[in-house]
Design a protein around this motif. Structure first.
Motif, PDB file in Angstrom:
ATOM      1  N   ALA A  29       1.396  -1.265  -0.583  1.00  0.00           N
ATOM      2  CA  ALA A  29       0.434  -0.724  -0.013  1.00  0.00           C
ATOM      3  C   ALA A  29       0.913   1.435  -0.075  1.00  0.00           C
ATOM      4  O   ALA A  29       0.621   2.178  -0.282  1.00  0.00           O
ATOM      5  N   ASP A  30       1.820   1.491   0.815  1.00  0.00           N
ATOM      6  CA  ASP A  30       3.066   2.069   0.511  1.00  0.00           C
ATOM      7  C   ASP A  30       3.766   2.822  -0.929  1.00  0.00           C
ATOM      8  O   ASP A  30       3.780   3.675  -0.835  1.00  0.00           O
ATOM      9  N   VAL A  31       3.955   2.044  -1.242  1.00  0.00           N
ATOM     10  CA  VAL A  31       3.785   1.801  -2.351  1.00  0.00           C
ATOM     11  C   VAL A  31       3.655   2.329  -3.553  1.00  0.00           C
ATOM     12  O   VAL A  31       3.757   3.162  -4.425  1.00  0.00           O
ATOM     13  N   VAL A  32       1.452   1.959  -3.584  1.00  0.00           N
ATOM     14  CA  VAL A  32       1.449   2.249  -4.710  1.00  0.00           C
ATOM     15  C   VAL A  32       0.734   3.867  -4.244  1.00  0.00           C
ATOM     16  O   VAL A  32       0.063   4.372  -4.958  1.00  0.00           O
ATOM     17  N   ASN A  33       0.706   3.853  -2.827  1.00  0.00           N
ATOM     18  CA  ASN A  33       0.062   5.470  -2.195  1.00  0.00           C
ATOM     19  C   ASN A  33       1.475   5.950  -2.630  1.00  0.00           C
ATOM     20  O   ASN A  33       1.256   7.478  -3.991  1.00  0.00           O
ATOM     21  N   LYS A  34       3.003   5.556  -2.684  1.00  0.00           N
ATOM     22  CA  LYS A  34       3.920   6.954  -3.059  1.00  0.00           C
ATOM     23  C   LYS A  34       3.949   6.836  -4.534  1.00  0.00           C
ATOM     24  O   LYS A  34       3.731   7.797  -5.172  1.00  0.00           O
ATOM     25  N   ALA A  35       3.642   6.262  -5.522  1.00  0.00           N
ATOM     26  CA  ALA A  35       3.126   5.948  -7.040  1.00  0.00           C
ATOM     27  C   ALA A  35       2.553   7.360  -7.482  1.00  0.00           C
ATOM     28  O   ALA A  35       2.341   7.870  -7.802  1.00  0.00           O
ATOM     29  N   THR A  59       7.648   3.843 -10.511  1.00  0.00           N
ATOM     30  CA  THR A  59       7.846   4.257  -9.565  1.00  0.00           C
ATOM     31  C   THR A  59       7.519   2.457  -8.683  1.00  0.00           C
ATOM     32  O   THR A  59       7.955   2.636  -7.217  1.00  0.00           O
ATOM     33  N   ILE A  60       6.546   1.948  -8.932  1.00  0.00           N
ATOM     34  CA  ILE A  60       6.225   0.981  -8.069  1.00  0.00           C
ATOM     35  C   ILE A  60       7.176  -0.367  -8.198  1.00  0.00           C
ATOM     36  O   ILE A  60       7.619  -0.446  -7.266  1.00  0.00           O
ATOM     37  N   VAL A 113      -8.648  13.019 -15.193  1.00  0.00           N
ATOM     38  CA  VAL A 113      -8.234  11.782 -15.707  1.00  0.00           C
ATOM     39  C   VAL A 113      -8.315  11.166 -14.064  1.00  0.00           C
ATOM     40  O   VAL A 113      -8.286  11.456 -12.624  1.00  0.00           O
ATOM     41  N   LYS A 114      -7.928   9.230 -14.493  1.00  0.00           N
ATOM     42  CA  LYS A 114      -8.397   8.628 -13.760  1.00  0.00           C
ATOM     43  C   LYS A 114      -7.452   7.866 -13.496  1.00  0.00           C
ATOM     44  O   LYS A 114      -6.941   6.985 -14.167  1.00  0.00           O
ATOM     45  N   ILE A 115      -6.259   7.199 -12.380  1.00  0.00           N
ATOM     46  CA  ILE A 115      -5.502   6.809 -12.493  1.00  0.00           C
ATOM     47  C   ILE A 115      -5.613   5.633 -11.499  1.00  0.00           C
ATOM     48  O   ILE A 115      -6.160   5.974 -10.795  1.00  0.00           O
ATOM     49  N   ASP A 116      -5.463   4.698 -12.076  1.00  0.00           N
ATOM     50  CA  ASP A 116      -5.578   3.311 -11.102  1.00  0.00           C
ATOM     51  C   ASP A 116      -4.248   2.206 -11.991  1.00  0.00           C
ATOM     52  O   ASP A 116      -3.768   1.986 -12.554  1.00  0.00           O
ATOM     53  N   LEU A 117      -3.777   1.801 -10.423  1.00  0.00           N
ATOM     54  CA  LEU A 117      -2.603   1.166 -10.340  1.00  0.00           C
ATOM     55  C   LEU A 117      -2.873  -0.029  -9.518  1.00  0.00           C
ATOM     56  O   LEU A 117      -3.138   0.182  -7.645  1.00  0.00           O
ATOM     57  N   GLY A 118      -1.629  -0.503  -9.351  1.00  0.00           N
ATOM     58  CA  GLY A 118      -1.117  -2.025  -8.470  1.00  0.00           C
ATOM     59  C   GLY A 118      -0.192  -2.557  -7.727  1.00  0.00           C
ATOM     60  O   GLY A 118       0.381  -2.720  -8.717  1.00  0.00           O
TER      61      GLY A 118
END
Length: 385
Positions: A29-35, A59-60, A113-118
């Motif tokens: 979660a910290d990783v995706v929050n940063k990204a 970034t991930i 813009v919708k940003i989506d990542l994991g």
């Protein structure tokens, strides 16, 4: 990949009952929050859409590289990295837009813009999605229909997170989402599912589907399931001012795929075998973008036979009608004993809307804290001398 992520896994070793598992979810979660933070900061007029996606993915990988670099007790390297490639969907694009490296599309002021990542750490996944409007003054509030749908999806997310407690059903959670959509005068986008997640499983068997507002169809219905302690959910909600019936406009835009691990077939073409071998080695369980393939042109050729025999799941770029306003909310939620832990989050830009909830039950639900306060242990006072 460990077999621990199978749907039949019931060993608490791989659930939130194990503190090490909780830690891995929170690191992911910290990783995706940063990204997400970096990609949102880069969402400016003139920025290339593909550069945003590449930034999120890079970034991930960079952030994941900071953790668990030693082998585990069995001598195995801990897997980590992208669990869902960064997608940047603009305006009436609903989701899954992850264009090729040579795509020249740039953002313009006023666009949404919708940003989506994991990301995942040792197979434990955290995902996130957020919506931003490119304002001339980013401190000025978003207004109009776009503000309505953004506030609606945030409100639905807050309600669903609190409803997602042990003993509640997925139908009840879906009904809360649908009720918010109804009160804000927007529609739930069809086909968007919230999934339970397990180790190496990004789309588990338990799903949440809104019961109305465009969410449920005759072809897509959710069987009733009960939320249980120590489960993890990717709470995924998309609202639209349009009909909520998105369509794939151009199949050639599809660039995100996932291996269908339950399927097997002996491929005939050499190009197909080569691309499937690369996918199996590099992306055995998680979705990937075509940009991550070594030979993209050869991969495109080999994909045809793979798709024909259902060896891959595709994530097409979907569109609402031009002019429709769309907003996306996704958060990873841990169902813990003392309350739910929303581990992926973001800072929202100001929103100004005259739409608000009227339903008293939902208002009371959202007013509740996510976690109960820990009771302090009462220590026995020493007996008087």
């Amino acid at each position: 990949m460990s077999d621990a992520g199978s749907e039949g896994e019931d060993d608490t070793q791989f659930t939130l009952a194990n503190p090490d598992v909780v830690t891995k979810y929170k690191i992911a979660a910290d990783v995706v929050n940063k990204a997400l933070e970096l990609v949102l900061a880069a969402c400016k007029p003139g920025a290339k859409v593909v550069d945003l996606c590449a930034l999120g993915d890079a970034t991930i990988m960079e952030e994941c590289g900071k953790y668990y670099n030693k082998k585990d007790k069995d001598g195995n390297k801990i897997e980590k990295g992208i669990a869902f490639p960064c997608c940047a969907s603009v305006n009436n694009q609903v989701c899954h837009n992850s264009p090729p490296a040579d795509d020249a599309t740039v953002l313009e002021e006023g666009q949404t813009v919708k940003i989506d990542l994991g990301a995942h750490v040792d197979g434990f996944v955290a995902t996130v999605a957020h919506t931003v409007v490119l304002m001339g003054d980013m401190n000025a509030p978003v207004t109009g229909p776009q503000a309505d749908v953004m506030q609606a999806v945030i409100t639905a997310g807050e309600a669903a997170i609190r409803k997602l407690r042990p003993g509640s059903t997925n139908i009840e959670v879906g009904a809360a989402i649908a009720k918010v959509a109804e009160e804000f005068g927007v529609n739930m986008v069809e086909g968007v599912l919230s999934h339970s997640m397990k180790r190496f499983v990004i789309d588990g068997n338990k799903i949440v589907l809104a019961n109305g507002g465009g969410g449920a169809t005759a072809e897509l219905k959710a069987e009733e399931d009960t939320v249980e302690l120590n489960e993890v959910y990717a709470l995924d909600i998309v609202f639209s001012t349009g009909e909520g019936k998105p369509k794939c406009v151009d199949e050639r835009e599809t660039a995100v795929y996932k291996r269908a691990i339950e399927k097997s077939y002996k491929l005939k073409m050499q190009a197909s075998r080569a691309v499937f071998s690369e996918i199996t080695k590099k992306f055995p369980t998680m979705p990937f973008t075509m940009r991550a393939m070594g030979d993209i042109r050869g991969a495109r050729l080999g994909l045809v036979e793979c798709m024909k025999h259902e060896l891959l799941h595709e994530y097409p770029v979907l569109y609402e009608k031009a002019g429709d306003c769309v907003a996306h909310f996704k958060a990873t939620v841990l169902v813990m004993p003392n309350g739910n832990d929303r581990i992926t989050t973001w800072s929202s830009q100001p929103i100004s809307t005259d739409k608000a909830l009227a339903d008293e039950e939902l208002k009371a639900l959202i007013a509740q804290p996510l976690k109960s306060k820990k009771k302090k242990d009462k220590k026995d006072k020493p007996a008087p001398a």
